[in-house]
Scaffold this motif. Structure first.
Motif, PDB file in Angstrom:
ATOM      1  N   ILE A  17      21.832  46.621  12.964  1.00  0.00           N
ATOM      2  CA  ILE A  17      21.348  46.248  11.640  1.00  0.00           C
ATOM      3  C   ILE A  17      20.159  45.311  11.799  1.00  0.00           C
ATOM      4  N   PRO A  18      19.218  45.347  10.833  1.00  0.00           N
ATOM      5  CA  PRO A  18      18.125  44.375  10.891  1.00  0.00           C
ATOM      6  C   PRO A  18      18.667  42.979  10.616  1.00  0.00           C
ATOM      7  N   ALA A  19      18.325  42.029  11.443  1.00  0.00           N
ATOM      8  CA  ALA A  19      18.849  40.675  11.279  1.00  0.00           C
ATOM      9  C   ALA A  19      17.884  39.655  11.855  1.00  0.00           C
ATOM     10  N   GLN A  20      18.000  38.459  11.357  1.00  0.00           N
ATOM     11  CA  GLN A  20      17.257  37.315  11.882  1.00  0.00           C
ATOM     12  C   GLN A  20      18.301  36.372  12.470  1.00  0.00           C
ATOM     13  N   VAL A  21      18.191  36.100  13.748  1.00  0.00           N
ATOM     14  CA  VAL A  21      19.149  35.229  14.419  1.00  0.00           C
ATOM     15  C   VAL A  21      18.581  33.813  14.439  1.00  0.00           C
ATOM     16  N   LEU A  22      19.334  32.883  13.897  1.00  0.00           N
ATOM     17  CA  LEU A  22      18.912  31.485  13.873  1.00  0.00           C
ATOM     18  C   LEU A  22      19.587  30.749  15.027  1.00  0.00           C
ATOM     19  N   THR A  23      18.825  29.937  15.733  1.00  0.00           N
ATOM     20  CA  THR A  23      19.374  29.222  16.886  1.00  0.00           C
ATOM     21  C   THR A  23      20.128  27.956  16.492  1.00  0.00           C
ATOM     22  N   LYS A  24      19.881  27.474  15.296  1.00  0.00           N
ATOM     23  CA  LYS A  24      20.621  26.311  14.809  1.00  0.00           C
ATOM     24  C   LYS A  24      20.869  26.487  13.323  1.00  0.00           C
ATOM     25  N   LYS A  25      21.839  25.737  12.827  1.00  0.00           N
ATOM     26  CA  LYS A  25      22.172  25.824  11.407  1.00  0.00           C
ATOM     27  C   LYS A  25      20.985  25.308  10.597  1.00  0.00           C
ATOM     28  N   PRO A  26      20.543  26.088   9.605  1.00  0.00           N
ATOM     29  CA  PRO A  26      19.402  25.643   8.795  1.00  0.00           C
ATOM     30  C   PRO A  26      19.777  24.470   7.891  1.00  0.00           C
ATOM     31  N   ASP A  27      18.763  23.688   7.512  1.00  0.00           N
ATOM     32  CA  ASP A  27      19.021  22.591   6.580  1.00  0.00           C
ATOM     33  C   ASP A  27      19.349  23.176   5.208  1.00  0.00           C
ATOM     34  N   GLU A  28      19.752  22.321   4.296  1.00  0.00           N
ATOM     35  CA  GLU A  28      20.233  22.760   2.984  1.00  0.00           C
ATOM     36  C   GLU A  28      19.179  23.566   2.220  1.00  0.00           C
ATOM     37  N   LEU A  29      17.915  23.125   2.279  1.00  0.00           N
ATOM     38  CA  LEU A  29      16.849  23.834   1.573  1.00  0.00           C
ATOM     39  C   LEU A  29      16.632  25.215   2.174  1.00  0.00           C
ATOM     40  N   LYS A  30      16.519  25.286   3.485  1.00  0.00           N
ATOM     41  CA  LYS A  30      16.308  26.571   4.161  1.00  0.00           C
ATOM     42  C   LYS A  30      17.468  27.525   3.864  1.00  0.00           C
ATOM     43  N   LEU A  31      18.687  27.010   3.909  1.00  0.00           N
ATOM     44  CA  LEU A  31      19.864  27.827   3.620  1.00  0.00           C
ATOM     45  C   LEU A  31      19.832  28.334   2.173  1.00  0.00           C
ATOM     46  N   SER A  32      19.462  27.465   1.242  1.00  0.00           N
ATOM     47  CA  SER A  32      19.371  27.867  -0.172  1.00  0.00           C
ATOM     48  C   SER A  32      18.317  28.949  -0.366  1.00  0.00           C
ATOM     49  N   LEU A  33      17.201  28.831   0.339  1.00  0.00           N
ATOM     50  CA  LEU A  33      16.136  29.832   0.228  1.00  0.00           C
ATOM     51  C   LEU A  33      16.559  31.164   0.847  1.00  0.00           C
ATOM     52  N   ILE A  34      17.290  31.115   1.957  1.00  0.00           N
ATOM     53  CA  ILE A  34      17.807  32.340   2.577  1.00  0.00           C
ATOM     54  C   ILE A  34      18.779  33.015   1.614  1.00  0.00           C
ATOM     55  N   ILE A  52      22.169  29.169 -10.921  1.00  0.00           N
ATOM     56  CA  ILE A  52      22.907  28.362  -9.933  1.00  0.00           C
ATOM     57  C   ILE A  52      22.125  28.305  -8.622  1.00  0.00           C
ATOM     58  N   ASN A  53      21.633  29.465  -8.170  1.00  0.00           N
ATOM     59  CA  ASN A  53      20.830  29.504  -6.939  1.00  0.00           C
ATOM     60  C   ASN A  53      19.581  28.634  -7.060  1.00  0.00           C
ATOM     61  N   ILE A  54      18.902  28.749  -8.186  1.00  0.00           N
ATOM     62  CA  ILE A  54      17.672  27.974  -8.399  1.00  0.00           C
ATOM     63  C   ILE A  54      17.976  26.485  -8.430  1.00  0.00           C
ATOM     64  N   GLN A  55      19.054  26.100  -9.101  1.00  0.00           N
ATOM     65  CA  GLN A  55      19.440  24.687  -9.143  1.00  0.00           C
ATOM     66  C   GLN A  55      19.730  24.170  -7.739  1.00  0.00           C
ATOM     67  N   ASN A  56      20.407  24.960  -6.923  1.00  0.00           N
ATOM     68  CA  ASN A  56      20.690  24.562  -5.538  1.00  0.00           C
ATOM     69  C   ASN A  56      19.404  24.382  -4.738  1.00  0.00           C
ATOM     70  N   ILE A  57      18.460  25.288  -4.929  1.00  0.00           N
ATOM     71  CA  ILE A  57      17.174  25.184  -4.229  1.00  0.00           C
ATOM     72  C   ILE A  57      16.453  23.910  -4.644  1.00  0.00           C
ATOM     73  N   LEU A  58      16.381  23.657  -5.942  1.00  0.00           N
ATOM     74  CA  LEU A  58      15.681  22.455  -6.430  1.00  0.00           C
ATOM     75  C   LEU A  58      16.362  21.170  -5.979  1.00  0.00           C
ATOM     76  N   THR A  59      17.681  21.165  -6.001  1.00  0.00           N
ATOM     77  CA  THR A  59      18.422  19.977  -5.551  1.00  0.00           C
ATOM     78  C   THR A  59      18.127  19.692  -4.081  1.00  0.00           C
ATOM     79  N   ALA A  60      18.162  20.741  -3.261  1.00  0.00           N
ATOM     80  CA  ALA A  60      17.876  20.574  -1.830  1.00  0.00           C
ATOM     81  C   ALA A  60      16.425  20.138  -1.620  1.00  0.00           C
TER      82      ALA A  60
END
Length: 171
Positions: A17-34, A52-60
């Motif tokens: 499957i197409p995937a992006q492998v992250l070497t470390k856990k992303p910060d809250e903003l990066k995770l919200s954007l993903i 809800i997603n947008i609020q999480n992104i803005l909060t982060a």
């Protein structure tokens, strides 16, 4: 991220499957954007889930941003989620909407961003009627007409009130 894609690939018996492998856990903003990127592709994503997603992104974003980079909510949204100015303005308006409107969105009674934003920008005393009209199937054009008529009626009442007061003071 990619849970639905992984499950769909398993069901389709795919070995890759197409995937992006992250070497470390992303910060809250990066995770919200993903999560936003993954979720926005869903056909069944409700307006409430988008908010809800947008609020999480803005909060982060706000928790990470310096005072120099803090702009208006709609400007931040344009940059963060890659939407246009009007769409960002609608989302920002809905984040600050009345509880009555938010409850209707949460119950999935109002699904249109444009209709919801129009209702949110309307006077509070008109919102309940607009929400009812929207739920009953009113078009955006019909809702705009109701707002316009409300404004004209209110102006006539104010003029009549001023005339009445003026007439009383001259007696």
């Amino acid at each position: 991220a990619g849970e639905r894609r992984t499950l769909a690939s398993l069901l389709a018996k795919k070995t890759e499957i197409p995937a992006q492998v992250l070497t470390k856990k992303p910060d809250e903003l990066k995770l919200s954007l993903i999560q936003w990127t993954e979720n926005i592709e869903r056909e069944d994503l409700s307006l409430w889930e988008k908010l809800i997603n947008i609020q999480n992104i803005l909060t982060a974003f706000i928790s990470q941003a310096s005072n120099e980079t803090k702009k208006s909510t709609s400007e931040n949204l344009m940059l963060l989620i890659g939407c246009g100015k009007q769409q960002a303005s609608c989302y920002a308006t809905l984040l600050a909407a009345s509880d009555l409107l938010k409850n209707s969105i949460e119950r999935n009674q109002i699904k249109s961003v444009d209709k919801a934003a129009l209702i949110a920008r309307s006077p509070l005393e008109l919102q309940e009627r607009l929400i009812s009209d929207c739920i009953a199937g009113a078009s955006l054009k019909q809702l705009k007409l109701a707002v316009k008529q409300f404004g004209l009626t209110k102006k006539k009442k104010i003029k009549a009130n001023i005339y009445f007061q003026f007439g009383r003071t001259n007696k």
